[in-house]
Write a protein that holds these residues in place. Sequence first.
Motif, PDB file in Angstrom:
ATOM      1  N   GLY A  56     -36.829  -0.121  36.481  1.00 42.79           N
ATOM      2  CA  GLY A  56     -35.819  -0.384  37.452  1.00 42.79           C
ATOM      3  C   GLY A  56     -36.281  -0.483  38.804  1.00 42.79           C
ATOM      4  N   THR A  57     -35.573  -0.876  39.805  1.00 36.69           N
ATOM      5  CA  THR A  57     -35.834  -0.789  41.067  1.00 36.69           C
ATOM      6  C   THR A  57     -35.068  -0.248  42.135  1.00 36.69           C
ATOM      7  OG1 THR A  57     -34.950  -3.021  41.608  1.00 36.69           O
ATOM      8  CG2 THR A  57     -37.280  -2.851  40.883  1.00 36.69           C
ATOM      9  N   ILE A  58     -33.847  -0.294  41.438  1.00 37.56           N
ATOM     10  CA  ILE A  58     -32.627   0.336  42.491  1.00 37.56           C
ATOM     11  C   ILE A  58     -31.949   1.575  41.449  1.00 37.56           C
ATOM     12  CG2 ILE A  58     -30.431  -0.027  43.293  1.00 37.56           C
ATOM     13  CD1 ILE A  58     -31.166  -2.765  43.948  1.00 37.56           C
ATOM     14  N   GLN A  59     -31.697   2.725  42.223  1.00 38.81           N
ATOM     15  CA  GLN A  59     -31.446   3.852  41.434  1.00 38.81           C
ATOM     16  C   GLN A  59     -29.889   3.876  41.585  1.00 38.81           C
ATOM     17  OE1 GLN A  59     -33.224   7.720  42.153  1.00 38.81           O
ATOM     18  NE2 GLN A  59     -35.060   7.084  42.878  1.00 38.81           N
ATOM     19  N   LYS A  60     -29.120   4.481  40.898  1.00 36.66           N
ATOM     20  CA  LYS A  60     -27.626   4.529  40.846  1.00 36.66           C
ATOM     21  C   LYS A  60     -27.051   5.690  40.284  1.00 36.66           C
ATOM     22  CE  LYS A  60     -24.167   1.737  38.796  1.00 36.66           C
ATOM     23  NZ  LYS A  60     -23.270   1.555  40.273  1.00 36.66           N
ATOM     24  N   ASN A  61     -26.246   6.311  40.655  1.00 33.52           N
ATOM     25  CA  ASN A  61     -25.413   7.588  40.257  1.00 33.52           C
ATOM     26  C   ASN A  61     -24.805   7.280  39.162  1.00 33.52           C
ATOM     27  OD1 ASN A  61     -26.475   9.056  42.579  1.00 33.52           O
ATOM     28  ND2 ASN A  61     -24.453   8.510  43.802  1.00 33.52           N
ATOM     29  N   GLY A  62     -24.758   8.327  38.155  1.00 38.08           N
ATOM     30  CA  GLY A  62     -23.956   8.280  36.817  1.00 38.08           C
ATOM     31  C   GLY A  62     -24.753   8.561  35.761  1.00 38.08           C
ATOM     32  N   ASN A  63     -24.371   7.757  34.775  1.00 40.52           N
ATOM     33  CA  ASN A  63     -25.031   7.908  33.424  1.00 40.52           C
ATOM     34  C   ASN A  63     -26.292   6.963  33.373  1.00 40.52           C
ATOM     35  OD1 ASN A  63     -25.581   6.875  30.501  1.00 40.52           O
ATOM     36  ND2 ASN A  63     -23.848   8.153  30.011  1.00 40.52           N
ATOM     37  N   VAL A  64     -27.505   7.534  32.958  1.00 40.18           N
ATOM     38  CA  VAL A  64     -28.576   6.812  33.191  1.00 40.18           C
ATOM     39  C   VAL A  64     -28.735   5.612  32.134  1.00 40.18           C
ATOM     40  CG1 VAL A  64     -29.877   8.294  31.211  1.00 40.18           C
ATOM     41  CG2 VAL A  64     -31.164   7.203  33.071  1.00 40.18           C
ATOM     42  N   ILE A  65     -28.057   5.912  30.903  1.00 41.83           N
ATOM     43  CA  ILE A  65     -28.109   4.734  30.297  1.00 41.83           C
ATOM     44  C   ILE A  65     -27.241   3.507  30.526  1.00 41.83           C
ATOM     45  CG2 ILE A  65     -27.357   3.867  27.862  1.00 41.83           C
ATOM     46  CD1 ILE A  65     -29.716   5.700  27.668  1.00 41.83           C
ATOM     47  N   LEU A  66     -26.202   3.691  31.366  1.00 38.53           N
ATOM     48  CA  LEU A  66     -25.190   2.669  31.618  1.00 38.53           C
ATOM     49  C   LEU A  66     -25.814   2.056  33.002  1.00 38.53           C
ATOM     50  CD1 LEU A  66     -21.653   4.270  31.507  1.00 38.53           C
ATOM     51  CD2 LEU A  66     -22.883   2.698  29.973  1.00 38.53           C
ATOM     52  N   LYS A  67     -26.662   2.528  33.515  1.00 41.21           N
ATOM     53  CA  LYS A  67     -27.494   2.024  34.804  1.00 41.21           C
ATOM     54  C   LYS A  67     -28.233   0.784  34.435  1.00 41.21           C
ATOM     55  CE  LYS A  67     -28.372   6.629  37.038  1.00 41.21           C
ATOM     56  NZ  LYS A  67     -29.444   7.601  37.426  1.00 41.21           N
ATOM     57  N   GLU A  68     -28.818   0.852  33.074  1.00 44.22           N
ATOM     58  CA  GLU A  68     -29.440  -0.155  32.513  1.00 44.22           C
ATOM     59  C   GLU A  68     -28.567  -1.450  32.271  1.00 44.22           C
ATOM     60  OE1 GLU A  68     -32.612  -0.893  31.976  1.00 44.22           O
ATOM     61  OE2 GLU A  68     -33.481   0.946  31.874  1.00 44.22           O
ATOM     62  N   LEU A  69     -27.298  -1.032  31.997  1.00 41.60           N
ATOM     63  CA  LEU A  69     -26.091  -2.103  31.707  1.00 41.60           C
ATOM     64  C   LEU A  69     -25.453  -2.674  33.238  1.00 41.60           C
ATOM     65  CD1 LEU A  69     -24.764  -0.683  28.582  1.00 41.60           C
ATOM     66  CD2 LEU A  69     -26.367  -2.504  28.814  1.00 41.60           C
ATOM     67  N   SER A  70     -26.459  -3.073  34.192  1.00 42.79           N
ATOM     68  CA  SER A  70     -26.059  -3.425  35.402  1.00 42.79           C
ATOM     69  C   SER A  70     -26.660  -4.575  36.015  1.00 42.79           C
ATOM     70  CB  SER A  70     -26.166  -2.152  36.240  1.00 42.79           C
ATOM     71  OG  SER A  70     -27.385  -2.132  36.712  1.00 42.79           O
ATOM     72  N   PHE A  71     -25.852  -5.218  37.209  1.00 37.41           N
ATOM     73  CA  PHE A  71     -26.718  -6.352  37.662  1.00 37.41           C
ATOM     74  C   PHE A  71     -26.902  -6.036  39.184  1.00 37.41           C
ATOM     75  CE2 PHE A  71     -22.357  -7.504  38.428  1.00 37.41           C
ATOM     76  CZ  PHE A  71     -22.335  -8.055  39.826  1.00 37.41           C
ATOM     77  N   VAL A  72     -27.852  -6.655  40.000  1.00 39.83           N
ATOM     78  CA  VAL A  72     -27.903  -6.413  41.205  1.00 39.83           C
ATOM     79  C   VAL A  72     -27.908  -7.482  42.149  1.00 39.83           C
ATOM     80  CG1 VAL A  72     -30.135  -5.802  43.048  1.00 39.83           C
ATOM     81  CG2 VAL A  72     -30.107  -4.885  40.503  1.00 39.83           C
ATOM     82  N   HIS A  73     -27.162  -7.420  43.315  1.00 33.11           N
ATOM     83  CA  HIS A  73     -26.973  -8.299  44.333  1.00 33.11           C
ATOM     84  C   HIS A  73     -27.091  -7.854  45.575  1.00 33.11           C
ATOM     85  CE1 HIS A  73     -25.159 -12.088  46.235  1.00 33.11           C
ATOM     86  NE2 HIS A  73     -24.280 -11.275  46.704  1.00 33.11           N
ATOM     87  N   LYS A  74     -27.999  -8.175  46.474  1.00 32.95           N
ATOM     88  CA  LYS A  74     -28.002  -7.770  47.879  1.00 32.95           C
ATOM     89  C   LYS A  74     -28.224  -6.307  47.846  1.00 32.95           C
ATOM     90  CE  LYS A  74     -25.900 -12.050  49.818  1.00 32.95           C
ATOM     91  NZ  LYS A  74     -24.675 -12.266  50.851  1.00 32.95           N
ATOM     92  N   ASP A  75     -28.954  -5.558  47.031  1.00 32.29           N
ATOM     93  CA  ASP A  75     -29.133  -4.126  47.056  1.00 32.29           C
ATOM     94  C   ASP A  75     -28.050  -3.127  46.549  1.00 32.29           C
ATOM     95  OD1 ASP A  75     -31.678  -4.804  47.857  1.00 32.29           O
ATOM     96  OD2 ASP A  75     -31.200  -4.497  49.999  1.00 32.29           O
ATOM     97  N   ASN A  76     -26.996  -4.059  46.083  1.00 34.16           N
ATOM     98  CA  ASN A  76     -25.802  -3.396  45.464  1.00 34.16           C
ATOM     99  C   ASN A  76     -26.165  -3.500  43.969  1.00 34.16           C
ATOM    100  OD1 ASN A  76     -24.333  -2.532  47.712  1.00 34.16           O
ATOM    101  ND2 ASN A  76     -23.845  -4.710  48.092  1.00 34.16           N
ATOM    102  N   THR A  77     -25.502  -2.401  43.141  1.00 35.24           N
ATOM    103  CA  THR A  77     -25.633  -2.493  41.516  1.00 35.24           C
ATOM    104  C   THR A  77     -24.145  -2.266  41.151  1.00 35.24           C
ATOM    105  OG1 THR A  77     -26.065  -0.201  41.239  1.00 35.24           O
ATOM    106  CG2 THR A  77     -27.782  -1.780  41.491  1.00 35.24           C
ATOM    107  N   ILE A  78     -23.984  -3.160  40.384  1.00 36.40           N
ATOM    108  CA  ILE A  78     -22.749  -2.958  39.534  1.00 36.40           C
ATOM    109  C   ILE A  78     -22.923  -3.110  38.347  1.00 36.40           C
ATOM    110  CG2 ILE A  78     -20.117  -3.925  39.103  1.00 36.40           C
ATOM    111  CD1 ILE A  78     -20.256  -5.325  41.592  1.00 36.40           C
ATOM    112  N   ALA A  79     -22.264  -1.928  37.595  1.00 36.28           N
ATOM    113  CA  ALA A  79     -22.635  -1.680  35.984  1.00 36.28           C
ATOM    114  C   ALA A  79     -21.224  -1.509  35.076  1.00 36.28           C
ATOM    115  CB  ALA A  79     -23.372  -0.426  36.044  1.00 36.28           C
TER     116      ALA A  79
END
Length: 219
Positions: A56-79
């Motif tokens: 991945g290219t963008i880190q995200k707080n929280g569950n590491v597995i759920l980070k994979e189930l996310s999308f990226v838009h303008k340097d923001n991630t929503i999971a």
Amino acid sequence: MKALKKSAALVSLAVLLTTLLAGCQENRADSSAAPIDSSDSNSEGNSTDSGVIKEGTIQKNGNVILKELSFVHKDNTIAISDIVDDEKLESMLGKAEEKKSHTYSKDDGLNMDQFLGRTKKQYKFLGLEIETFNTGEGSNFHVTEIEITDPKYSTIRNIKVGDSVEELKKAYPEGNLMGDGATIEEDNFRYTPVNYVDVMTFHIKDAKIESIRISTLLD
């Protein structure tokens, strides 16, 4: 003469013992002044569990597995399972084209008794739909489903609508096509990081990704 030699030997032995004792006390003092901090020694070793996403290219707080189930838009991630509200979503994605809300009840005709008292909200953006649920009155809303049909939204492994099946397989070697493999004119490619509850599904048509669906099983 013998007495003199004996006295000299005893003096030398006393000096040696005094020196050794002083050295032991010094080492003990150094040890107590600078104790080993086990938490510091482990912090580097545990850094691999700090939430860095593989490929991945963008880190995200929280569950590491759920980070994979996310999308990226303008340097923001929503999971999946993110806590969101109208203001948070629209600050990252712009104004929604359409918003819907429904609170399940016994007389709504939907026969969804397992969701009684829970509210579902749906947000529609251009090429993107997001569904959220809460667990009851006054509780937070969590993302439960994401549907992507526009290439401007990519997964954290930089896969988007319009990419080829070959690109998809390289980015998600853990996933699998759900069909018999005879043809990929139309099929679903399924990626499940850890279980069959949280899923990312890529719909394939003419050997390219037509849509991306990220979802979790509600209970």
